[in-house]
Design an enzyme around this catalytic site. Structure first.
Site, mmCIF file in Angstrom:
data_model
loop_
_atom_site.group_PDB
_atom_site.id
_atom_site.type_symbol
_atom_site.label_atom_id
_atom_site.label_comp_id
_atom_site.label_asym_id
_atom_site.label_seq_id
_atom_site.Cartn_x
_atom_site.Cartn_y
_atom_site.Cartn_z
ATOM 1 N N GLU A 28 0.861 -1.175 0.000
ATOM 2 C CA GLU A 28 0.000 0.000 0.000
ATOM 3 C C GLU A 28 0.898 1.226 0.000
ATOM 4 O O GLU A 28 1.682 1.421 0.926
ATOM 5 C CB GLU A 28 -0.894 0.031 1.243
ATOM 6 C CG GLU A 28 -2.004 -0.965 1.224
ATOM 7 C CD GLU A 28 -2.884 -0.880 2.462
ATOM 8 O OE1 GLU A 28 -4.054 -1.241 2.339
ATOM 9 O OE2 GLU A 28 -2.394 -0.480 3.539
ATOM 10 N N LYS A 70 4.462 17.074 0.850
ATOM 11 C CA LYS A 70 4.630 16.087 -0.217
ATOM 12 C C LYS A 70 5.027 14.729 0.342
ATOM 13 O O LYS A 70 5.939 14.627 1.158
ATOM 14 C CB LYS A 70 5.725 16.533 -1.189
ATOM 15 C CG LYS A 70 5.409 17.815 -1.921
ATOM 16 C CD LYS A 70 6.576 18.252 -2.796
ATOM 17 C CE LYS A 70 6.256 19.567 -3.472
ATOM 18 N NZ LYS A 70 7.412 20.087 -4.205
ATOM 19 N N HIS A 117 12.374 21.113 -1.219
ATOM 20 C CA HIS A 117 12.562 19.723 -1.615
ATOM 21 C C HIS A 117 13.296 19.643 -2.944
ATOM 22 O O HIS A 117 13.086 20.476 -3.833
ATOM 23 C CB HIS A 117 11.194 19.041 -1.744
ATOM 24 C CG HIS A 117 11.273 17.688 -2.358
ATOM 25 N ND1 HIS A 117 10.872 17.426 -3.646
ATOM 26 C CD2 HIS A 117 11.739 16.516 -1.859
ATOM 27 C CE1 HIS A 117 11.076 16.152 -3.914
ATOM 28 N NE2 HIS A 117 11.594 15.579 -2.843
ATOM 29 N N TYR A 130 4.747 11.859 -6.529
ATOM 30 C CA TYR A 130 4.497 12.594 -5.305
ATOM 31 C C TYR A 130 3.052 13.030 -5.183
ATOM 32 O O TYR A 130 2.419 13.433 -6.133
ATOM 33 C CB TYR A 130 5.452 13.766 -5.111
ATOM 34 C CG TYR A 130 5.685 14.694 -6.270
ATOM 35 C CD1 TYR A 130 5.222 16.000 -6.241
ATOM 36 C CD2 TYR A 130 6.413 14.287 -7.388
ATOM 37 C CE1 TYR A 130 5.465 16.873 -7.291
ATOM 38 C CE2 TYR A 130 6.663 15.150 -8.432
ATOM 39 C CZ TYR A 130 6.180 16.442 -8.380
ATOM 40 O OH TYR A 130 6.416 17.307 -9.419
ATOM 41 N N ASP A 141 5.256 29.657 -6.403
ATOM 42 C CA ASP A 141 6.405 28.823 -6.734
ATOM 43 C C ASP A 141 7.708 29.535 -6.372
ATOM 44 O O ASP A 141 7.900 30.709 -6.691
ATOM 45 C CB ASP A 141 6.382 28.505 -8.231
ATOM 46 C CG ASP A 141 7.376 27.437 -8.611
ATOM 47 O OD1 ASP A 141 7.550 26.494 -7.821
ATOM 48 O OD2 ASP A 141 7.970 27.541 -9.699
ATOM 49 N N LYS A 165 15.439 27.579 -14.463
ATOM 50 C CA LYS A 165 14.899 28.132 -13.211
ATOM 51 C C LYS A 165 15.771 27.738 -12.019
ATOM 52 O O LYS A 165 16.091 28.581 -11.173
ATOM 53 C CB LYS A 165 13.470 27.630 -13.016
ATOM 54 C CG LYS A 165 12.823 28.065 -11.714
ATOM 55 C CD LYS A 165 11.409 27.540 -11.586
ATOM 56 C CE LYS A 165 11.415 26.210 -10.883
ATOM 57 N NZ LYS A 165 10.097 25.726 -10.498
#
Length: 185
Positions: A28, A70, A117, A130, A141, A165
């Site tokens: 799971e 996340k 992250h 994720y 962002d 970026k």
């Protein structure tokens, strides 16, 4: 499932219980009741999958003022996954924790709101999954430079492939305080 605490409060490595035989395996990847009973009361509203080649480094990303928690894992391949505490006032501000996530070890990493992250691909390619606690908000962002010397992450790649970026992301010390989360979120 087994939870492994990191040095960053709230960031947890999760080892699921895997059931396997000659046909393959099953586990799971998320069960709300089991996670809640383990102390992780999570609600996901967005699920993402990315695929990257060896040597790609994605991050260090976060969203503020609309943060995302996340739950991350790898479906194929292997990555070096990193969380950085960027919560103003946190006793571990600027510190990081890392874990190798792979299709083989089936580990997951829970990265709560308030952390940046990123991950680096160690295998020929990696398919990365994720689950997010908030929808992506482009206006929120943000990022921090992957090789910020003040954070000093021990990345296993010296010259990673980066997006434009990520190449231009600021150092943590240069991020305006209002663009960083506080200790409560």
């Amino acid at each position: 499932m087994k939870l492994i605490e990191t040095d960053l409060s709230g960031c947890v490595i999760i080892e699921p219980q895997v059931f396997g035989d000659a046909r393959g395996w099953f586990y799971e990847s998320y069960n709300a009741e089991k996670y809640r009973n383990a102390g992780l009361d999570l609600r996901f509203v967005q699920s993402n999958v990315s695929r990257s080649a060896h040597g790609v480094l994605r991050g260090l990303h976060y969203q503020w003022p609309n943060p995302q928690g996340k739950l991350v894992g790898v479906l194929e391949g292997e990555v070096y996954d990193v969380a950085v505490d960027i919560r103003r006032g946190s006793p571990t501000f600027g510190r990081w924790a890392a874990v190798v996530l792979s299709a083989e070890n089936k580990r997951q990493f829970w990265i709560p709101e308030g952390f940046a992250h990123g991950f680096a691909v160690l295998s020929d390619f990696a398919t990365f999954a994720y689950q997010c606690t908030a929808l992506y908000d482009g206006a929120a962002d943000a990022g921090i430079r992957w090789n910020d010397a003040d954070i000093a992450i021990d990345w296993p790649l010296s010259a990673p492939q980066l997006s434009a970026k990520d190449e231009k992301a600021p150092f943590l010390r240069d991020v305006p305080v209002e663009r960083l989360p506080g200790i409560s979120g």
